[in-house]
Each structure stands twice: as structure tokens, then as C-alpha cells.
Design a protein around this motif. Structure first.
Motif, PDB file in Angstrom:
ATOM      1  N   ASN A  57     -11.149  -1.301  -6.908  1.00 59.89           N
ATOM      2  CA  ASN A  57     -11.155  -1.506  -8.406  1.00 59.89           C
ATOM      3  C   ASN A  57     -10.438  -2.510  -9.103  1.00 59.89           C
ATOM      4  N   GLY A  58      -9.525  -3.218  -8.361  1.00 60.75           N
ATOM      5  CA  GLY A  58      -8.624  -4.076  -8.844  1.00 60.75           C
ATOM      6  C   GLY A  58      -8.960  -5.422  -8.532  1.00 60.75           C
ATOM      7  N   PRO A  59      -8.219  -6.459  -9.138  1.00 60.94           N
ATOM      8  CA  PRO A  59      -8.269  -7.897  -8.741  1.00 60.94           C
ATOM      9  C   PRO A  59      -8.378  -8.003  -7.137  1.00 60.94           C
ATOM     10  N   PHE A  60      -8.921  -9.292  -6.842  1.00 59.79           N
ATOM     11  CA  PHE A  60      -8.478  -9.562  -5.297  1.00 59.79           C
ATOM     12  C   PHE A  60      -7.260 -10.384  -5.273  1.00 59.79           C
ATOM     13  N   THR A  61      -6.329 -10.161  -4.376  1.00 58.67           N
ATOM     14  CA  THR A  61      -5.085 -10.812  -4.096  1.00 58.67           C
ATOM     15  C   THR A  61      -4.597 -11.149  -2.704  1.00 58.67           C
ATOM     16  N   ARG A  62      -4.055 -12.334  -2.538  1.00 60.20           N
ATOM     17  CA  ARG A  62      -3.726 -12.470  -1.248  1.00 60.20           C
ATOM     18  C   ARG A  62      -2.824 -11.535  -0.583  1.00 60.20           C
ATOM     19  N   ASP A  63      -1.924 -10.743  -1.148  1.00 55.84           N
ATOM     20  CA  ASP A  63      -1.061  -9.911  -0.169  1.00 55.84           C
ATOM     21  C   ASP A  63      -0.866  -8.493  -0.705  1.00 55.84           C
ATOM     22  N   GLN A  64      -1.618  -8.247  -1.677  1.00 51.66           N
ATOM     23  CA  GLN A  64      -1.507  -6.888  -2.276  1.00 51.66           C
ATOM     24  C   GLN A  64      -2.416  -5.896  -1.220  1.00 51.66           C
ATOM     25  N   HIS A  65      -2.070  -5.544   0.076  1.00 54.76           N
ATOM     26  CA  HIS A  65      -2.826  -4.734   0.662  1.00 54.76           C
ATOM     27  C   HIS A  65      -2.131  -4.007   1.966  1.00 54.76           C
ATOM     28  N   GLY A  66      -2.362  -3.061   2.605  1.00 54.37           N
ATOM     29  CA  GLY A  66      -1.651  -2.473   3.650  1.00 54.37           C
ATOM     30  C   GLY A  66      -2.519  -2.152   4.930  1.00 54.37           C
ATOM     31  N   LEU A  67      -2.048  -1.714   5.932  1.00 56.47           N
ATOM     32  CA  LEU A  67      -2.697  -1.283   7.116  1.00 56.47           C
ATOM     33  C   LEU A  67      -2.317   0.019   7.480  1.00 56.47           C
ATOM     34  N   LYS A  68      -1.847   0.983   6.582  1.00 56.96           N
ATOM     35  CA  LYS A  68      -1.545   2.439   7.057  1.00 56.96           C
ATOM     36  C   LYS A  68      -2.444   3.110   7.938  1.00 56.96           C
ATOM     37  N   HIS A  69      -3.914   2.977   7.476  1.00 57.80           N
ATOM     38  CA  HIS A  69      -5.013   3.639   8.250  1.00 57.80           C
ATOM     39  C   HIS A  69      -5.174   3.454   9.767  1.00 57.80           C
ATOM     40  N   ILE A  70      -4.451   2.340  10.258  1.00 57.25           N
ATOM     41  CA  ILE A  70      -4.528   1.822  11.543  1.00 57.25           C
ATOM     42  C   ILE A  70      -4.138   3.013  12.628  1.00 57.25           C
ATOM     43  N   ASP A  71      -3.192   4.092  12.027  1.00 56.04           N
ATOM     44  CA  ASP A  71      -2.745   5.039  12.843  1.00 56.04           C
ATOM     45  C   ASP A  71      -3.904   5.919  13.115  1.00 56.04           C
ATOM     46  N   ALA A  72      -5.206   6.041  12.183  1.00 58.73           N
ATOM     47  CA  ALA A  72      -6.253   7.032  12.360  1.00 58.73           C
ATOM     48  C   ALA A  72      -7.216   6.266  13.548  1.00 58.73           C
ATOM     49  N   LEU A  73      -7.477   5.129  13.827  1.00 56.74           N
ATOM     50  CA  LEU A  73      -8.110   4.304  14.914  1.00 56.74           C
ATOM     51  C   LEU A  73      -8.306   5.008  16.313  1.00 56.74           C
ATOM     52  N   PRO A  74      -6.988   5.587  16.694  1.00 54.75           N
ATOM     53  CA  PRO A  74      -7.334   6.293  18.254  1.00 54.75           C
ATOM     54  C   PRO A  74      -8.062   7.389  17.994  1.00 54.75           C
ATOM     55  N   ARG A  75      -7.866   8.439  17.113  1.00 51.72           N
ATOM     56  CA  ARG A  75      -8.756   9.541  17.063  1.00 51.72           C
ATOM     57  C   ARG A  75     -10.298   9.036  16.996  1.00 51.72           C
ATOM     58  N   PHE A  76     -10.316   8.117  16.074  1.00 48.97           N
ATOM     59  CA  PHE A  76     -11.724   7.525  15.738  1.00 48.97           C
ATOM     60  C   PHE A  76     -12.392   7.156  17.225  1.00 48.97           C
ATOM     61  N   GLN A  77     -11.724   6.224  17.771  1.00 43.90           N
ATOM     62  CA  GLN A  77     -12.229   5.708  19.330  1.00 43.90           C
ATOM     63  C   GLN A  77     -12.344   6.892  20.040  1.00 43.90           C
ATOM     64  N   ALA A  78     -11.618   7.842  20.118  1.00 46.12           N
ATOM     65  CA  ALA A  78     -11.775   8.819  20.947  1.00 46.12           C
ATOM     66  C   ALA A  78     -13.055   9.771  20.612  1.00 46.12           C
ATOM     67  N   PHE A  79     -13.140  10.054  19.399  1.00 43.06           N
ATOM     68  CA  PHE A  79     -14.254  10.640  18.733  1.00 43.06           C
ATOM     69  C   PHE A  79     -15.559  10.033  19.291  1.00 43.06           C
ATOM     70  N   HIS A 300     -16.192   1.698   6.610  1.00 41.07           N
ATOM     71  CA  HIS A 300     -15.140   0.931   6.598  1.00 41.07           C
ATOM     72  C   HIS A 300     -14.062   1.595   7.271  1.00 41.07           C
ATOM     73  N   SER A 301     -13.173   0.781   7.804  1.00 46.91           N
ATOM     74  CA  SER A 301     -12.168   1.601   8.512  1.00 46.91           C
ATOM     75  C   SER A 301     -11.153   2.300   7.768  1.00 46.91           C
ATOM     76  N   PRO A 302     -10.613   1.961   6.631  1.00 50.77           N
ATOM     77  CA  PRO A 302     -10.043   2.335   5.672  1.00 50.77           C
ATOM     78  C   PRO A 302     -10.365   3.965   5.272  1.00 50.77           C
ATOM     79  N   THR A 303     -11.762   4.091   5.418  1.00 49.53           N
ATOM     80  CA  THR A 303     -12.162   5.473   5.078  1.00 49.53           C
ATOM     81  C   THR A 303     -11.836   6.456   6.118  1.00 49.53           C
ATOM     82  N   LEU A 304     -11.301   5.973   7.216  1.00 47.47           N
ATOM     83  CA  LEU A 304     -10.995   6.992   8.384  1.00 47.47           C
ATOM     84  C   LEU A 304      -9.600   7.759   8.011  1.00 47.47           C
ATOM     85  N   ALA A 305      -8.923   7.366   6.846  1.00 47.49           N
ATOM     86  CA  ALA A 305      -7.762   8.225   6.397  1.00 47.49           C
ATOM     87  C   ALA A 305      -7.945   8.240   4.810  1.00 47.49           C
TER      88      ALA A 305
END
Length: 351
Positions: A57-79, A300-305
């Protein structure tokens, strides 16, 4: 028309280096462009917009983002491996440059349990030669040279990181442009899956796909670039009038909602994000009844967390997503629809 203007117009229509130019993918294709597949080919492709977390809902930015949900990818792939799904990870720049994401996804790709593809978010993808804005968040709105430079940088980064050449592309925010097809074809991309059938993003500076077909079609005369639209269909008694009713909604915002509430017309996208299992099953039935050979699911991958997209605010929302996928894949299996890889789709498309 002045002579120089006439010459400029002619040059635009002359294929470069003797090769036929591709039509603009933001325009609906001709009926003759429809792709044919081998007999009885009924498949489903699970596409994952694998991307950074940011404020939707915010403006687009070059650097205001994260990757915390990456930890949820192993479960998703196994599933996915448990239910027989073959995810296609459409990765963007922050993902392709994150060692943990590359390790997790790369392992699945090397084992033949997933595919890798390209997803371009121009605002976080070098070179950074444009102003960050809503208009420029659609890669297809950029000057063709800049769109191609960003795409090439990302494709090369993905190939180096994952050790394989990506053959499938999705423009972030479904943002194709007039020159995107030529860019993709020149780069050796075999499948584009940026078209979101029945959706119109023109009020947000994006493309209008409201008149694009749901079935796959060729984006070029040589039939080298296949468009595989994200599956969306109309359901209900008024489904044949769906496009006309949606156009009317531009002037009467609550117009379509009334039809949907009365179950006279629903637009159903095959995604666990904001779509119930029951709605998805109706959409699957409609698509199969229309003879669509490849159903394209998306998320979207961030929806996995929890806490990163509007579709998963809580842990329970995440569990609901997994339940959606499990039940949908059981239904697809009952309907004789099998999981596909990118290679499966390329191999089955008849030129």
C-alpha cells in the motif's frame, strides 16, 4: 506526412536483421494465434512470484524491502513434492542475489523438483536509470532499451546463480510493454506468463488484459514464444456478458459486486490469494469445459509467511493457503489434470 516521419514509420515496421518483429503483447492476439497441444494434454503449472517483501500500500522504493519469508520456502517445497506439484519459481533481483534463497530453490531445481524463471521488478533491478514511480513499476512502460537492460542483467544473474538458463518469464505486476515480446524472443525465452486474462490495470498505468483469451497462444509469427496466461475465467449465468459488465463497472463501481453477490457472475482467478477453494473449483471446471489445456495457478512467495501480504495476516491464513493447495490438487487429480514442468509445456505445444 513529412518524409522523415514517413521513413521513421516504415523503419518501425521493417524487421530488424531480417527477422519478423513480434506483435505487441498488450494487444489481444488474433484467433489464428491460438496454440495447439498434443491430444489429451491437460496440465497445471504452479507459478510462484518469488520476490521481496514490501509495503503493497506504500510507494515503490529501491531499498525498503525484506526477505524474512525465505525461511518458509523449504516447507513449501517439501509440501509441493508431497502433493505432486512442480513449482515454477519466477525470481526477481533481490531473490536471485540472496544466498539462502538461491540455495533453497537451487536444490529443488537441481533435483528436478522445480523450475526457475524470471520476474522483473524494475524498481529494485539495476540499472537504475529511471525515476521510481507507479508508472515505472511496470517494466513495459520503460524505454525499450532500459527494459531490456534490466531484463538482461536479471537473466544473467539467475543463470549464474542457479546454473541453468531460464526459459519462462513474468513481468512484475503483469507489466508487459509494446516491445516486450521482441526482447523475450531475442533472449531465448520460450514462455511468457505475464498476461492476466480478464484483468485491466490501465487505471494504475498498467496494461489492459480484459479482452485477452485464457487459452495459450503464440506471441510471434514463427511460433517460438508461447503466451501462457494466468488462468482467470468468468462463472455464472451471465458469464457470456462478463467483459461488457466489467467495462460498465468503470462508471458504476458497485455494478459488478451486485452480480457477484447474487452468484450471477464471478471472475475467478486460480490463486489461493483471495479466492476460496469452492470458487477455485468452479473456475477449474469452467476452464476445463472451455478446453484450456494448461491451467496456470499463481501466488506470491511472501504469502507463505504471515504479515507480508494482504492475503496472509496470520499463521492461520498461511495454513488456509496450504489447505487450498492440497484440496485443489486433489480435485485436479480427480479431473485428470497432471502437474507440468516448463519443459513439458514447451514439448507439448505444437507449432
Amino acid at each position: 506526412m513529412a518524409d522523415d516521419e514517413a521513413n521513421s514509420d516504415i523503419e518501425k515496421r521493417i524487421p530488424a536483421h531480417g527477422a519478423a518483429r513480434c506483435a505487441s503483447m498488450i494487444d489481444p492476439p488474433s484467433a489464428s494465434a491460438k496454440a495447439a497441444f498434443t491430444p489429451d494434454f491437460k496440465r497445471v503449472l504452479l507459478t510462484v512470484d518469488t520476490e521481496e517483501e514490501f509495503d503493497w500500500n506504500g510507494p515503490f522504493t529501491r531499498d525498503q524491502h525484506g526477505l524474512k519469508h525465505i525461511d518458509a520456502l523449504p516447507r513449501f517445497q517439501a509440501f509441493c513434492e508431497e502433493i505432486g506439484a512442480h513449482p515454477v519459481y519466477l525470481v526477481d533481483w533481490p531473490i536471485a542475489t540472496d544466498p539462502r534463497a538461491v540455495s533453497i530453490i537451487g536444490d529443488a531445481v537441481r533435483r528436478g523438483k522445480a523450475d526457475i524463471g524470471v520476474q522483473l521488478h524494475p524498481w529494485v533491478n539495476p540499472p537504475f536509470d529511471e525515476e521510481v514511480s507507479a508508472h515505472n513499476s511496470y517494466a513495459g512502460n520503460l524505454p525499450p532499451e532500459l527494459e531490456a537492460a534490466k531484463f538482461t542483467a536479471l537473466r544473467d544473474k539467475i543463470e549464474a546463480a542457479f546454473g541453468t538458463k531460464p526459459l519462462i518469464y513474468r513481468a512484475g505486476r503483469y507489466g508487459l510493454g509494446a516491445q516486450s515480446a521482441q526482447m523475450l524472443k531475442s533472449a531465448g525465452i520460450k514462455i511468457d506468463t505475464s498476461v492476466r486474462t480478464l484483468f485491466d490495470y490501465s487505471d494504475q498505468h498498467g496494461p489492459d488484459y480484459s479482452n485477452h483469451p485464457v487459452a495459450p497462444y503464440w506471441a510471434d509469427q514463427e511460433r517460438a514464444l508461447l503466451e501462457l496466461p494466468v488462468t482467470s475465467v468468468y462463472w455464472g449465468l451471465l458469464r457470456q456478458m462478463g467483459k461488457h459488465i466489467h467495462r460498465a463497472q468503470r462508471h458504476f463501481p458497485t455494478f459488478f459486486a451486485a452480480f457477484s453477490k447474487l452468484k450471477l457472475l464471478e471472475r475467478i482467478a486460480l490463486t489461493p490469494e483471495g479466492v476460496t477453494v469452492e470458487e477455485a473449483i468452479r473456475g477449474i471446471d469452467m476452464a476445463l469445459d472451455e478446453g484450456v489445456p494448461v491451467l496456470v495457478l499463481s501466488l506470491h512467495s511472501p504469502t507463505l509467511a504471515p504479515g507480508f501480504t494482504p492475503y496472509a495476516n496470520t499463521e492461520q491464513d498461511v495454513e488456509t493457503l496450504y489447505d487450498w493447495l492440497r484440496r485443489v490438487y486433489i480435485y485436479l487429480d480427480n479431473r485428470g489434470v497432471r502437474s507440468a514442468s516448463v519443459a513439458d509445456v514447451i514439448g507439448a505445444a505444437q507449432q
